[in-house]
Design an enzyme around this catalytic site. Structure first.
Site, PDB file in Angstrom:
ATOM      1  N   SER A   1       0.849  -1.185   0.000  1.00  0.00           N
ATOM      2  CA  SER A   1       0.000   0.000   0.000  1.00  0.00           C
ATOM      3  C   SER A   1       0.882   1.232   0.000  1.00  0.00           C
ATOM      4  CB  SER A   1      -0.902   0.012   1.231  1.00  0.00           C
ATOM      5  OG  SER A   1      -1.580   1.246   1.331  1.00  0.00           O
TER       6      SER A   1
ATOM      7  N   HIS B   1      -1.390  -1.280  -4.229  1.00  0.00           N
ATOM      8  CA  HIS B   1      -2.672  -0.834  -3.683  1.00  0.00           C
ATOM      9  C   HIS B   1      -2.617   0.668  -3.466  1.00  0.00           C
ATOM     10  CE1 HIS B   1      -6.448  -1.673  -1.529  1.00  0.00           C
ATOM     11  NE2 HIS B   1      -6.088  -0.693  -0.719  1.00  0.00           N
TER      12      HIS B   1
ATOM     13  N   ASP C   1      -4.805   4.026  -2.337  1.00  0.00           N
ATOM     14  CA  ASP C   1      -5.985   4.549  -1.658  1.00  0.00           C
ATOM     15  C   ASP C   1      -6.326   5.943  -2.157  1.00  0.00           C
ATOM     16  OD1 ASP C   1      -6.435   2.371   0.192  1.00  0.00           O
ATOM     17  OD2 ASP C   1      -4.650   3.035   1.255  1.00  0.00           O
TER      18      ASP C   1
ATOM     19  N   MET D   1      -8.768   8.874  -1.206  1.00  0.00           N
ATOM     20  CA  MET D   1      -9.643   9.310  -0.122  1.00  0.00           C
ATOM     21  C   MET D   1      -9.992  10.785  -0.309  1.00  0.00           C
ATOM     22  SD  MET D   1      -8.018   7.351   3.200  1.00  0.00           S
ATOM     23  CE  MET D   1      -6.261   7.622   2.932  1.00  0.00           C
TER      24      MET D   1
ATOM     25  N   HIS E   1      -8.384   1.611  -4.472  1.00  0.00           N
ATOM     26  CA  HIS E   1      -9.352   1.534  -3.380  1.00  0.00           C
ATOM     27  C   HIS E   1      -9.995   2.906  -3.238  1.00  0.00           C
ATOM     28  CE1 HIS E   1     -10.013   0.584   1.189  1.00  0.00           C
ATOM     29  NE2 HIS E   1     -11.148   0.871   0.546  1.00  0.00           N
TER      30      HIS E   1
ATOM     31  N   MET F   1     -12.142   5.323  -1.593  1.00  0.00           N
ATOM     32  CA  MET F   1     -12.820   5.718  -0.359  1.00  0.00           C
ATOM     33  C   MET F   1     -13.362   7.128  -0.550  1.00  0.00           C
ATOM     34  SD  MET F   1     -10.325   4.119   2.587  1.00  0.00           S
ATOM     35  CE  MET F   1      -8.797   4.057   1.647  1.00  0.00           C
TER      36      MET F   1
ATOM     37  N   MET G   1     -12.112  -5.158   4.766  1.00  0.00           N
ATOM     38  CA  MET G   1     -11.336  -4.253   5.607  1.00  0.00           C
ATOM     39  C   MET G   1     -11.173  -4.883   6.991  1.00  0.00           C
ATOM     40  SD  MET G   1     -10.442  -1.715   3.776  1.00  0.00           S
ATOM     41  CE  MET G   1      -9.724  -0.736   5.112  1.00  0.00           C
TER      42      MET G   1
ATOM     43  N   GLY H   1      -9.515   4.576   6.290  1.00  0.00           N
ATOM     44  CA  GLY H   1      -9.166   5.983   6.365  1.00  0.00           C
ATOM     45  C   GLY H   1      -7.745   6.296   6.764  1.00  0.00           C
ATOM     46  N   PHE H   2      -7.109   5.417   7.536  1.00  0.00           N
ATOM     47  CA  PHE H   2      -5.760   5.697   8.016  1.00  0.00           C
ATOM     48  C   PHE H   2      -4.909   4.430   8.001  1.00  0.00           C
ATOM     49  CE2 PHE H   2      -8.491   8.872   9.943  1.00  0.00           C
ATOM     50  CZ  PHE H   2      -7.778  10.039   9.738  1.00  0.00           C
ATOM     51  N   GLY H   3      -3.633   4.592   7.704  1.00  0.00           N
ATOM     52  CA  GLY H   3      -2.704   3.488   7.775  1.00  0.00           C
ATOM     53  C   GLY H   3      -2.208   3.288   9.195  1.00  0.00           C
ATOM     54  N   GLY H   4      -1.551   2.143   9.419  1.00  0.00           N
ATOM     55  CA  GLY H   4      -0.922   1.886  10.709  1.00  0.00           C
ATOM     56  C   GLY H   4      -1.854   1.465  11.819  1.00  0.00           C
TER      57      GLY H   4
ATOM     58  N   ASP I   1      -7.215  -5.912   3.878  1.00  0.00           N
ATOM     59  CA  ASP I   1      -6.484  -4.654   4.009  1.00  0.00           C
ATOM     60  C   ASP I   1      -6.625  -4.132   5.428  1.00  0.00           C
ATOM     61  OD1 ASP I   1      -5.305  -2.177   3.748  1.00  0.00           O
ATOM     62  OD2 ASP I   1      -6.845  -1.344   2.435  1.00  0.00           O
ATOM     63  N   GLY I   2      -5.472  -3.967   6.102  1.00  0.00           N
ATOM     64  CA  GLY I   2      -5.471  -3.355   7.422  1.00  0.00           C
ATOM     65  C   GLY I   2      -4.741  -4.177   8.473  1.00  0.00           C
ATOM     66  N   GLY I   3      -3.640  -3.654   8.972  1.00  0.00           N
ATOM     67  CA  GLY I   3      -2.920  -4.324  10.056  1.00  0.00           C
ATOM     68  C   GLY I   3      -2.259  -5.632   9.666  1.00  0.00           C
TER      69      GLY I   3
ATOM     70  N   GLY J   1       1.072  -2.150   4.310  1.00  0.00           N
ATOM     71  CA  GLY J   1       1.666  -0.836   4.157  1.00  0.00           C
ATOM     72  C   GLY J   1       2.767  -0.577   5.156  1.00  0.00           C
ATOM     73  N   SER J   2       2.378  -0.249   6.378  1.00  0.00           N
ATOM     74  CA  SER J   2       3.359   0.082   7.415  1.00  0.00           C
ATOM     75  C   SER J   2       4.356  -1.046   7.628  1.00  0.00           C
ATOM     76  CB  SER J   2       2.636   0.397   8.735  1.00  0.00           C
ATOM     77  OG  SER J   2       1.759   1.484   8.585  1.00  0.00           O
TER      78      SER J   2
END
Length: 224
Positions: free
Chosen positions: A8, A33, A35, A37, A66, A68, A137, A142-145, A176-178, A198-199
Site C-alpha cells: 500500500s 494498492h 488509496d 480518499m 481503493h 474511499m 477491511m 481511512g488511516f494506515g498503521g 487490508d489493514g494491520g 503498508g506500514s
C-alpha cells in the site's frame, strides 16, 4: 493456492514515491494498492488519479485502486484511463453499487466491492456473480498503521465458504489493514488470497524484499 502481496503506497515515502514503487516492484510485489480518499467518505485525504498515471509509467504491475470517496461513479472512467487495473468501491459509498460495478467493467477494468468491519456480507451477496474481487477491511478505513481487528478472520472464513458453495462466484478475497507476519497467517488460513500491507513493509528495519518474501512464505504455509 493464490497468494499475492500488495504494498500500500499510503505508507511509502511520498517524497520518494517513485523510488519506493520501483524498489517494491523489483523486490517481488504482485500488485500495488492505491488509496483514493476524499476527506468526506473517510476522515482523511490522499492521492489523486495523477498518482495512478505516474505509477503506471514506472511499473507494469496491476494497480489496485481503493476508492474511499463519495459519488465514485464520477471518477471511475478517470482512474481507469489513468491506468487502474482493478477498481474497488465501498458498498456504502454509492446509492447503486450494482450499477457502479457494471460501470467499472464497461470500461474494461476489473471490479470489486469493499466491506467495512461493520458491513454484513449479506448486503453484497447479490454482487458475487459480477465481481472480480471482494476487499475485506480488517481495520476501519481511512488511516494506515491501525491494529488488525481479530474478529474479521471469521468474516473472511464465511466469505470463503460462500465462494466455495456457489458455482458462479469466482472472485478473489483481498484483505487490508494491520497485515503483518502474524495476521497474514490468520487471513490466509481463513481463505484470503491478496494481502495489502503498508506500514509493515515500508516502515520495517529489514529489507523490503525480505518482508515481501516473508509475508508470502507465511501465507503459503498457512494455506496448506
Amino acid at each position: 493456492m493464490t497468494v499475492k502481496i500488495a504494498p500500500s503506497i499510503l505508507s511509502a515515502d511520498i517524497m520518494n514515491l517513485e523510488r519506493d514503487v520501483r524498489a517494491a516492484d523489483q523486490d517481488g510485489a504482485d500488485v500495488f494498492h492505491i488509496d483514493l480518499m476524499d476527506g468526506n467518505f473517510v476522515p482523511n485525504m490522499s492521492f489523486s488519479p495523477a498518482i495512478i498515471e505516474g505509477m503506471r509509467r514506472v511499473t507494469d504491475k496491476p494497480l489496485d485502486i481503493h476508492m474511499m470517496i463519495e459519488n465514485p461513479d464520477a471518477y471511475i472512467k478517470t482512474v481507469i484511463d489513468a491506468g487502474a487495473s482493478t477498481v474497488l468501491i465501498h458498498a456504502e459509498s454509492t446509492q447503486h453499487i450494482y450499477r457502479s460495478i457494471e460501470l467499472v467493467k464497461s470500461y474494461g477494468a476489473k471490479a470489486g466491492v469493499v466491506v467495512n468491519p461493520g458491513t454484513p456480507l449479506e448486503t453484497v451477496k447479490e454482487l458475487f456473480p459480477i465481481i472480480d474481487r471482494i476487499l475485506v477491511m480488517t481495520v476501519n478505513p481511512g488511516f494506515g498503521g491501525q491494529t488488525f481487528i481479530p474478529g474479521m478472520t471469521k468474516k473472511i472464513q464465511r466469505l470463503d465458504q460462500l465462494r466455495q458453495t456457489a458455482a458462479d462466484d469466482n472472485f478473489d478475497i483481498e484483505v487490508d489493514g494491520g497485515i503483518n507476519a502474524e495476521t497474514i497467517a490468520q487471513c490466509a488460513k481463513a481463505g484470503a488470497d491478496i494481502f495489502v500491507a503498508g506500514s509493515y513493509l515500508f516502515n520495517g528495519q529489514d529489507g523490503l524484499k525480505d518482508r515481501i518474501d516473508g509475508l508470502r512464505s507465511v501465507a503459503l504455509e498457512a494455506k496448506q
